[in-house]
Motif scaffolding. Structure first.
Motif, PDB file in Angstrom:
ATOM      1  N   ASN A 720      15.356 -58.138  22.979  1.00 38.86           N
ATOM      2  CA  ASN A 720      16.381 -58.585  22.030  1.00 38.86           C
ATOM      3  C   ASN A 720      16.020 -59.930  21.414  1.00 38.86           C
ATOM      4  O   ASN A 720      16.173 -60.139  20.201  1.00 38.86           O
ATOM      5  CB  ASN A 720      17.736 -58.690  22.726  1.00 38.86           C
ATOM      6  CG  ASN A 720      18.492 -57.368  22.721  1.00 38.86           C
ATOM      7  OD1 ASN A 720      18.445 -56.627  21.740  1.00 38.86           O
ATOM      8  ND2 ASN A 720      19.176 -57.076  23.806  1.00 38.86           N
ATOM      9  N   ILE A 723      13.128 -59.476  19.006  1.00 38.67           N
ATOM     10  CA  ILE A 723      13.555 -58.761  17.802  1.00 38.67           C
ATOM     11  C   ILE A 723      14.296 -59.696  16.853  1.00 38.67           C
ATOM     12  O   ILE A 723      14.051 -59.700  15.643  1.00 38.67           O
ATOM     13  CB  ILE A 723      14.440 -57.559  18.180  1.00 38.67           C
ATOM     14  CG1 ILE A 723      13.599 -56.486  18.878  1.00 38.67           C
ATOM     15  CG2 ILE A 723      15.129 -56.972  16.948  1.00 38.67           C
ATOM     16  CD1 ILE A 723      14.421 -55.452  19.602  1.00 38.67           C
ATOM     17  N   LYS A 724      15.188 -60.498  17.399  1.00 37.64           N
ATOM     18  CA  LYS A 724      15.951 -61.426  16.555  1.00 37.64           C
ATOM     19  C   LYS A 724      15.037 -62.432  15.868  1.00 37.64           C
ATOM     20  O   LYS A 724      15.320 -62.882  14.750  1.00 37.64           O
ATOM     21  CB  LYS A 724      16.996 -62.158  17.401  1.00 37.64           C
ATOM     22  CG  LYS A 724      18.162 -61.285  17.831  1.00 37.64           C
ATOM     23  CD  LYS A 724      19.163 -62.076  18.651  1.00 37.64           C
ATOM     24  CE  LYS A 724      20.329 -61.215  19.097  1.00 37.64           C
ATOM     25  NZ  LYS A 724      21.314 -61.977  19.910  1.00 37.64           N
ATOM     26  N   ALA A 752      18.130 -48.250  22.446  1.00 39.19           N
ATOM     27  CA  ALA A 752      18.762 -48.739  21.218  1.00 39.19           C
ATOM     28  C   ALA A 752      18.115 -50.052  20.774  1.00 39.19           C
ATOM     29  O   ALA A 752      17.835 -50.257  19.579  1.00 39.19           O
ATOM     30  CB  ALA A 752      20.256 -48.922  21.434  1.00 39.19           C
ATOM     31  N   THR A 753      17.866 -50.945  21.733  1.00 40.68           N
ATOM     32  CA  THR A 753      17.200 -52.211  21.420  1.00 40.68           C
ATOM     33  C   THR A 753      15.786 -51.959  20.914  1.00 40.68           C
ATOM     34  O   THR A 753      15.334 -52.582  19.942  1.00 40.68           O
ATOM     35  CB  THR A 753      17.154 -53.102  22.675  1.00 40.68           C
ATOM     36  OG1 THR A 753      18.487 -53.366  23.100  1.00 40.68           O
ATOM     37  CG2 THR A 753      16.439 -54.407  22.400  1.00 40.68           C
ATOM     38  N   ASN A 756      15.845 -50.766  17.390  1.00 43.07           N
ATOM     39  CA  ASN A 756      16.068 -51.881  16.460  1.00 43.07           C
ATOM     40  C   ASN A 756      14.783 -52.663  16.204  1.00 43.07           C
ATOM     41  O   ASN A 756      14.510 -53.114  15.100  1.00 43.07           O
ATOM     42  CB  ASN A 756      17.145 -52.818  17.010  1.00 43.07           C
ATOM     43  CG  ASN A 756      18.537 -52.232  16.881  1.00 43.07           C
ATOM     44  OD1 ASN A 756      18.802 -51.436  15.989  1.00 43.07           O
ATOM     45  ND2 ASN A 756      19.428 -52.624  17.778  1.00 43.07           N
ATOM     46  N   GLY A 759      12.616 -50.916  13.837  1.00 41.94           N
ATOM     47  CA  GLY A 759      13.127 -51.049  12.475  1.00 41.94           C
ATOM     48  C   GLY A 759      12.615 -52.289  11.781  1.00 41.94           C
ATOM     49  O   GLY A 759      12.569 -52.333  10.542  1.00 41.94           O
ATOM     50  N   THR A 760      12.215 -53.295  12.549  1.00 38.90           N
ATOM     51  CA  THR A 760      11.736 -54.552  11.949  1.00 38.90           C
ATOM     52  C   THR A 760      10.217 -54.672  11.945  1.00 38.90           C
ATOM     53  O   THR A 760       9.665 -55.503  11.228  1.00 38.90           O
ATOM     54  CB  THR A 760      12.314 -55.751  12.716  1.00 38.90           C
ATOM     55  OG1 THR A 760      11.811 -55.758  14.057  1.00 38.90           O
ATOM     56  CG2 THR A 760      13.833 -55.689  12.740  1.00 38.90           C
ATOM     57  N   THR A 797      18.614 -44.609  12.287  1.00 40.10           N
ATOM     58  CA  THR A 797      18.835 -46.051  12.158  1.00 40.10           C
ATOM     59  C   THR A 797      17.548 -46.754  11.741  1.00 40.10           C
ATOM     60  O   THR A 797      17.557 -47.650  10.881  1.00 40.10           O
ATOM     61  CB  THR A 797      19.346 -46.632  13.481  1.00 40.10           C
ATOM     62  OG1 THR A 797      20.612 -46.044  13.789  1.00 40.10           O
ATOM     63  CG2 THR A 797      19.508 -48.147  13.393  1.00 40.10           C
ATOM     64  N   ILE A 798      16.441 -46.361  12.355  1.00 43.40           N
ATOM     65  CA  ILE A 798      15.147 -46.958  12.003  1.00 43.40           C
ATOM     66  C   ILE A 798      14.808 -46.648  10.542  1.00 43.40           C
ATOM     67  O   ILE A 798      14.372 -47.524   9.785  1.00 43.40           O
ATOM     68  CB  ILE A 798      14.036 -46.445  12.937  1.00 43.40           C
ATOM     69  CG1 ILE A 798      14.366 -46.799  14.398  1.00 43.40           C
ATOM     70  CG2 ILE A 798      12.692 -47.050  12.545  1.00 43.40           C
ATOM     71  CD1 ILE A 798      13.442 -46.151  15.410  1.00 43.40           C
ATOM     72  N   LYS A 801      16.720 -48.879   8.231  1.00 45.92           N
ATOM     73  CA  LYS A 801      16.159 -50.231   8.123  1.00 45.92           C
ATOM     74  C   LYS A 801      14.925 -50.238   7.222  1.00 45.92           C
ATOM     75  O   LYS A 801      14.713 -51.185   6.433  1.00 45.92           O
ATOM     76  CB  LYS A 801      15.811 -50.760   9.513  1.00 45.92           C
ATOM     77  CG  LYS A 801      17.018 -51.071  10.390  1.00 45.92           C
ATOM     78  CD  LYS A 801      16.591 -51.563  11.758  1.00 45.92           C
ATOM     79  CE  LYS A 801      17.793 -51.896  12.636  1.00 45.92           C
ATOM     80  NZ  LYS A 801      18.522 -53.079  12.152  1.00 45.92           N
TER      81      LYS A 801
END
Length: 827
Positions: A720, A723-724, A752-753, A756, A759-760, A797-798, A801
């Motif tokens: 997390n 990712i942020k 889920a993490t 995400n 996705g980035t 979701t991916i 993004k």
């Protein structure tokens, strides 16, 4: 079997809906009575010579089944033999073998015997066959997931970091995929198993290892003898390159088969087993009845754990490293559960799947018993509460505990057979008393040893010991459905000096008889009144000298029920201080935490976060509202102390999480130091708290931690944070850690993490690699869990993004390639 709760309530809700849709579409099963299987022939002994074509996932077998007509003469034998290639069937007499005629439809092998055998007259049938479990397709369940019986893991060695091994899963009726048998719970047989495997491997099976014979072709044949009868679904074979750690109990071998990297912590995971054997022997009055006890951890096993006689199989979630074990052994209850099955399930076996709860309710309740003995009554009561909520939240009100009508036998493995059954045993123990309870189960076990039984035999054992008619209890709880929903009102009559308790049963269709203790408190003084709730509305009146400080219905907190009560804040505070059981205190915390604008509630919460039991300290901290200044002012100092020195790392983590939400720079030093704690959970909480306070500092810590081994909460927290930050440099470490996780709740929580993160990520090859890891995990979860749509949403979701990045003018061609690749992996 201890069902694996992978994917937790999400899977439960999805599968409940799926099951309901199925049942609405086809309800014909409601008219099919599931009788106890008829015994035409009885198994006596099963001899098996098995060699394994591991790359092709096949077993080459020679089986000798000794049987006898159960009562009536017979010249025809019908065996379960699923998906096999049958090469020869013969009658074996001494060294002579005479071929027999047979018919085979891929499921049943119908053999014409050489003569008509009288009831009780033994004979031996020989069968030469090839088992092809991967070619056999059938429906499984959420608990068992499929029914191919024999599982070859990484048979061709194509998965680099996964060992090659095999293991079996017989429950419900899948042993007959790899060994011809009469695959019913009410059959009992001894065994002689000869397993030929690669010489470097170790093997495990039922009974005792009698000999090991090296062969000239690089294999070895191990002979396992089981001279005590047990049911075919409890047959077991397992083999692989395991580390084996040995202990003993009263001269009997106790062993743990684990991946080699876990050999050093095997005793920390399983090491309470000998003490459990002593304790369960004591309370049942029956010494552990088998020749040895072994536990194996199998890769890709998704059914939790299975009580194969003397050879329990666990899924790989059992394997925890030293840092995980700092937070406690999460597998302790499962270890107790499977061991207790060796009395309830293996020694005395449910005679049909309709009576499955005779196995599973006792195994479920053993988790309470072990917690009560080894740890504390608070911990046991927490286990009880969790199991009760599992049942109450399952939507199973219409299901009987003993169920003679069901869609499929696999459907019996549910919250009713397990959690509800365990709670019913808890109520029965409370009603008859400890001495009678344990003497009754001893009588049940000794009367029915090495046999199968039904619920009535349990009732008869309790009636013989107690001298009480218990038909009302068994008819209500074992042969009925549902649970009471109670509206309980307390009032005080000043003029008559009486306290009144009005109990309304508001559930539909059925009234329950409930023996209940009602406790009346004046200060710390308690008066107990025993009553029976029987009617739609019951009113109980008790003479008192003054208004009580508390009237506490169900003083022992044993009822399986939904309760609504009209207690006040002051009464709940009194309940917490003086009633004192886990559920008394939990109920008080739950109610009072909703009143945090009240000064009394604020003062109470300060006390509750210092409860004597770690589970309630954790619960209370989680209920604190950090947005309320009064709560922060009263609890902050205590929470800082808890974060620094509470005996429980879990509680310390909860305190750190609360302090992190305050975003006070004064705590930076504390959070930074705790990031290095040996507990994954506490380290994760500290990193997350630090990220809220000082993101650059947290990123530095996350990059450092990503280079180290990590699991569970810490892996999620590190991911997390990275990712942020948008940092891609730690992708390889995160992906390696994600890939190494077994089929587990923790891996699903992280997914889920991880999605995400993908996705980035901008690098196309990294995105593809990450998608492959997610899809690999998705495809390893059996379809019965109903999680396909969840993974589809992750992938969508991916894609979303990536589409947003395209619109922002990023590298359109690379992003489109990523999107197309993701779409190609969707089902």
């Amino acid at each position: 079997m201890k069902r694996n709760l992978i994917i937790g309530l999400l899977a439960l809700s999805l599968n409940v809906a799926f099951a309901q849709e199925q049942q609405q579409a086809d309800t014909s099963w409601k008219k099919i009575y599931r009788s106890t299987p008829e015994k035409t022939h009885a198994l006596v002994n099963t001899k098996l010579e098995a060699s394994f074509d591991i790359p092709n996932a096949q077993l080459k077998g020679n089986a000798w089944l000794t049987l006898k007509p159960y009562f009536y003469p017979s010249n025809t034998l019908v065996l379960d033999a699923k998906g096999m290639e049958i090469k020869e069937v013969a009658i074996q007499k001494g060294t002579a073998r005479t071929k027999l005629k047979y018919e085979y439809d891929g499921l049943l092998l119908k053999v014409t015997l050489d003569k008509t055998y009288k009831g009780g007259e033994a004979y031996t049938v020989y069968i030469n066959y090839v088992a092809k479990p991967n070619d056999f397709k059938t429906e499984g369940s959420v608990a068992i997931t499929d029914a191919k019986g024999l599982y070859f893991i990484n048979p061709k060695g194509e998965e680099k970091d996964k060992p090659t091994q095999f293991w079996t899963q017989g429950e419900t009726e899948a042993t007959s995929v790899w060994c011809p048998t009469i695959d019913k719970t009410n059959q009992k047989t001894t065994q002689d198993f000869y397993l030929t495997v690669p010489a470097k491997w170790v093997t495990l099976s039922n009974g005792k290892l009698m000999s090991q014979k090296p062969n000239s072709n690089g294999t070895r044949t191990d002979y396992w003898k089981m001279d005590q009868p047990n049911s075919p679904y409890l047959f077991f074979m397992g083999a692989g390159d395991f580390a084996m750690v040995k202990e003993s109990w009263r001269g009997k071998e106790v062993s743990y088969y684990v991946d080699k990297e876990y050999a050093s912590v095997a005793k920390k995971i399983f090491g309470n087993t000998p003490e459990m054997m002593t304790y369960f022997s004591k309370i049942t009055g029956v010494d552990y009845p088998w020749v040895k006890y072994a536990q194996m951890v199998g890769r890709d096993y998704v059914s939790g754990a299975m009580e194969n006689t003397t050879a329990t199989l666990h899924q790989e979630s059992a394997q925890q490293d030293a840092r995980e074990l700092v937070d406690g052994n999460r597998w302790e209850g499962t270890i107790a559960h499977e061991l207790f099955h060796h009395w309830f399930g293996d020694y005395v076996t449910s005679e049909s799947w309709s009576n499955l709860t005779l196995n599973e309710s006792f195994a479920d309740y053993s988790e309470y018993l072990w917690d009560e003995y080894k740890f504390s009554k608070d911990k046991a009561d927490a286990t009880h509460y969790s199991a009760m909520q599992g049942y109450l939240g399952s939507g199973s009100e219409s299901k009987h505990l003993v169920r003679y009508y069901y869609r499929d036998k696999e459907d019996m493995f549910d919250a009713v057979s397990y959690s509800k059954g365990g709670r019913i045993l808890h109520m029965l123990r409370n009603y008859v008393g400890d001495s009678a309870f344990f003497k009754s189960i001893n009588l049940y076990l000794t009367t029915n040893k090495y046999k199968s039984a039904e619920a009535h035999q349990l009732r008869i054992a309790f009636e013989e010991i107690t001298g009480r008619d218990l038909n009302w209890f068994f008819n209500q709880w074992y042969f009925g459905a549902g649970h009471p929903v109670l509206d309980i009102t307390y009032s005080y009559d000043e003029s008559g000096k009486k306290v009144n308790v009005i109990v309304k049963q508001t559930q539909k269709d059925k009234l329950f008889q409930l023996p209940v203790a009602i406790d009346i408190y004046n200060g710390s003084n308690k008066t107990r009144e025993q009553v029976w709730v029987k009617n739609a509305v019951d009113t109980f009146s008790f003479a008192v000298s003054s208004k009580p400080d508390l009237v506490n219905f169900d003083g022992d907190k044993v009822l399986l029920a939904v309760k609504k009560e009209n207690k006040t804040l002051d009464e709940y505070i009194h309940q917490y201080k003086y009633a004192g059981l886990y559920l008394d205190r939990r109920e008080a915390i739950d109610f009072i935490s909703k009143k945090q604008d009240d000064a009394k509630a604020v003062a109470f919460m300060k006390e509750a976060i210092n409860d004597k039991y770690s589970g309630l300290r954790n619960f209370a901290i989680g209920k604190l509202d950090a947005k309320k200044t009064a709560i922060v002012d009263v609890t902050e100092t205590s929470l800082e102390a808890i974060a620094k020195k509470d005996p429980s790392r879990i509680v310390r983590s909860a305190a750190v999480t609360f302090l992190g939400n305050l975003k006070k720079p004064a705590y930076k030093t504390l959070f930074t130091s705790l990031v290095n704690d040996s507990s994954y959970t506490l380290s994760a909480a500290a990193l997350t708290a630090l990220e809220k306070l000082d993101p650059p500092a947290a990123l530095t810590e996350a990059k450092r931690l990503s280079k180290q081994p990590m699991k569970g909460n810490l892996l999620e927290a590190v991911a997390n944070t990275l990712i942020k930050s948008g940092d891609e440099n730690s992708f390889d470490e995160i992906t390696k850690a994600y890939s190494s996780m077994g089929l587990s709740q923790a891996k699903f929580n992280l997914t889920a993490t991880y999605a995400n993160m993908l996705g980035t990520i901008k690098n196309t090859e990294k995105v593809k690699r990450g998608i492959d890891e997610m899809v690999k995990f998705r495809d390893a979860i059996p379809e019965q869990y109903g999680l396909g749509p969840v993974f589809e949403n992750f992938l969508k979701t991916i894609i979303g993004k990536k589409e947003t990045l395209k619109k922002a003018g990023e590298d359109v061609n690379a992003l489109q390639e990523q999107i197309d690749y993701i779409k190609s992996k969707m089902k």
